[in-house]
Design an enzyme around this catalytic site. Structure first.
Site, PDB file in Angstrom:
ATOM      1  N   GLY A  75      11.253  -0.826  10.847  1.00  0.00           N
ATOM      2  CA  GLY A  75      10.921  -2.055  11.565  1.00  0.00           C
ATOM      3  C   GLY A  75      10.613  -1.807  13.024  1.00  0.00           C
ATOM      4  N   GLU A 134      21.661  -2.344  15.529  1.00  0.00           N
ATOM      5  CA  GLU A 134      21.641  -2.934  14.187  1.00  0.00           C
ATOM      6  C   GLU A 134      22.869  -3.790  13.895  1.00  0.00           C
ATOM      7  OE1 GLU A 134      18.897  -2.811  12.979  1.00  0.00           O
ATOM      8  OE2 GLU A 134      17.941  -0.881  13.344  1.00  0.00           O
TER       9      GLU A 134
END
Length: 175
Positions: free
Chosen positions: A20, A89
């Site tokens: 991503g 994350e």
């Protein structure tokens, strides 16, 4: 499934598979990875689906393929990079209820030499059934359990499993 037991810690410093905002050309690549990697190459996470998120994608276990990049940490910065990525994350530890992602070990497919370097970053990876160079074990951040449940019931799958196709070339990603 090729899920490796997260309870048995891997030996050595595993590479990272990203799909991503950490891909080359995406905003977090330079912020978090510049000067911290010694190698980056196209790769594929098999048996996974990619879902659209609020400005970033989520990968979950499924019947598809997610295209991305395999990163190798530069010498001497592995622990620093691991900590930075865990923070980005929102990974607080295995199974933590506030995790946004879980960091897990998966087998990652590598493209064959004849396919490497074609297309844009995160592309040039083998298609289903195409010959490759084999697999490597790597850390992957998959959506945590609560996020996965939400995605499965109302999420939007990214067809083709390529995040870079979700924004205009050379421009910002649009919702």
């Amino acid at each position: 499934m090729s899920t490796l037991d997260p309870a048995s810690p891997p030996t050595g410093e595993l590479p990272f598979f990203v799909y991503g905002t950490l891909l080359p050309g995406e905003p977090n690549h330079d912020l978090f990875l510049r000067g911290r990697t010694s190698g980056e190459r196209a790769a594929v996470l098999p048996r996974a689906l990619l879902y659209d998120g609020p400005g970033y994608p989520y990968a979950i276990d499924g019947h598809g393929r997610v295209h991305g990049t395999l990163l190798t940490a530069a010498p001497g910065v592995y622990e620093e990079l691991l900590g930075l990525l865990d923070h980005l994350e929102e990974y607080l530890g295995p199974g933590h209820p506030r995790n946004l992602y879980e960091r897990v070990v998966r087998e990652i497919e590598l493209p064959g030499e004849e396919q490497a370097g074609k297309g844009q970053p995160g592309e040039g990876t083998p298609e289903e059934g195409a010959p490759g160079e084999g697999t490597v074990r790597a850390w992957v951040y998959l959506a945590a359990a609560a996020v996965t449940r939400s995605l499965r019931t109302g999420g939007s799958v990214i067809d083709g499993g390529r995040w870079v196709t979700r924004r205009p070339p050379g421009g910002p990603r649009t919702p």
